[in-house]
Motif scaffolding. Sequence first.
Motif, PDB file in Angstrom:
ATOM      1  N   ASP A   1     -10.292   0.109   4.910  1.00 18.35           N
ATOM      2  CA  ASP A   1      -9.040  -0.367   4.231  1.00 18.35           C
ATOM      3  C   ASP A   1      -8.421  -1.246   5.339  1.00 18.35           C
TER       4      ASP A   1
ATOM      5  N   ASN B   1       1.386   4.289  -2.919  1.00 18.28           N
ATOM      6  CA  ASN B   1       0.695   5.530  -2.458  1.00 18.28           C
ATOM      7  C   ASN B   1      -0.861   5.201  -2.143  1.00 18.28           C
ATOM      8  N   LEU B   2      -1.341   4.079  -1.678  1.00 15.92           N
ATOM      9  CA  LEU B   2      -2.552   3.703  -1.287  1.00 15.92           C
ATOM     10  C   LEU B   2      -2.542   3.435  -0.031  1.00 15.92           C
ATOM     11  N   GLU B   3      -1.927   4.202   0.868  1.00 14.90           N
ATOM     12  CA  GLU B   3      -1.930   4.175   2.274  1.00 14.90           C
ATOM     13  C   GLU B   3      -3.203   3.694   2.979  1.00 14.90           C
ATOM     14  N   THR B   4      -3.226   2.812   4.030  1.00 16.98           N
ATOM     15  CA  THR B   4      -4.357   2.489   4.938  1.00 16.98           C
ATOM     16  C   THR B   4      -5.127   3.806   5.215  1.00 16.98           C
TER      17      THR B   4
ATOM     18  N   ARG C   1       0.721  -1.262  -0.128  1.00 18.68           N
ATOM     19  CA  ARG C   1      -0.137   0.110  -0.035  1.00 18.68           C
ATOM     20  C   ARG C   1       0.691   1.331   0.026  1.00 18.68           C
TER      21      ARG C   1
ATOM     22  N   CYS D   1      -6.863   5.809   2.869  1.00 18.46           N
ATOM     23  CA  CYS D   1      -6.965   6.996   1.953  1.00 18.46           C
ATOM     24  C   CYS D   1      -8.365   6.698   1.494  1.00 18.46           C
ATOM     25  N   ASN D   2      -9.093   5.482   1.371  1.00 16.36           N
ATOM     26  CA  ASN D   2     -10.373   5.376   0.779  1.00 16.36           C
ATOM     27  C   ASN D   2     -11.364   4.954   2.041  1.00 16.36           C
TER      28      ASN D   2
ATOM     29  N   GLN E   1      -7.757  -1.133  -7.151  1.00 21.43           N
ATOM     30  CA  GLN E   1      -6.751  -1.243  -6.206  1.00 21.43           C
ATOM     31  C   GLN E   1      -6.333  -2.411  -5.532  1.00 21.43           C
TER      32      GLN E   1
END
Length: 174
Positions: free
Chosen positions: A44, A34-37, A30, A39-40, A166
């Motif tokens: 996550d 650049n999809l760090e916990t 992640r 971010c959504n 993702q």
Amino acid sequence: MDNSAYFFDLAHGDEEKRDFFFLDNVLKARIDLNLETGCNGENDEATNVYLAGLLESLTQSGGVLAVKPYISPYDADVRAYLEKFPGTRNEFVVYKDNADFGLMSVSVFTGYEHEGSYYNKVLADRDESGRIAIYYELAAGALAHLQNSRVMLVDTFYYMAEHIDQVVQITRKV
């Protein structure tokens, strides 16, 4: 102590738990993407744990890769199985296992084609992500019907369906 839950880390010279190994690598993937916990949103974390468990199951016999007659690359086969063996519990298991198998196929075992298979020839240009997302959604719906919509796994499956691209990226990176 159950030694089957551990592996020996040659780099550090000690035993580590397999599930922590996979969770650590999901988190690292992640970060790298650049999809760090977070971010959504809040799901996550549950998705991280689910993916780590799914990847860890590949190290055991009988996990997602076990022979299951209802796993198929064709929606018609899945539907035919559910018509032959109806019920919400079967729907949950069949859709979840097909989604998990599809996710592993497009992210971990890319390009695998067993002998005699014409699957890759027939469906070569097809993006499986949409199918996987639909199966996670259907599994979530069945589970919500079986237990209740407040079960965390229901939200996790809906989240994975919504963010399937993702999820595939993260699993490939791991």
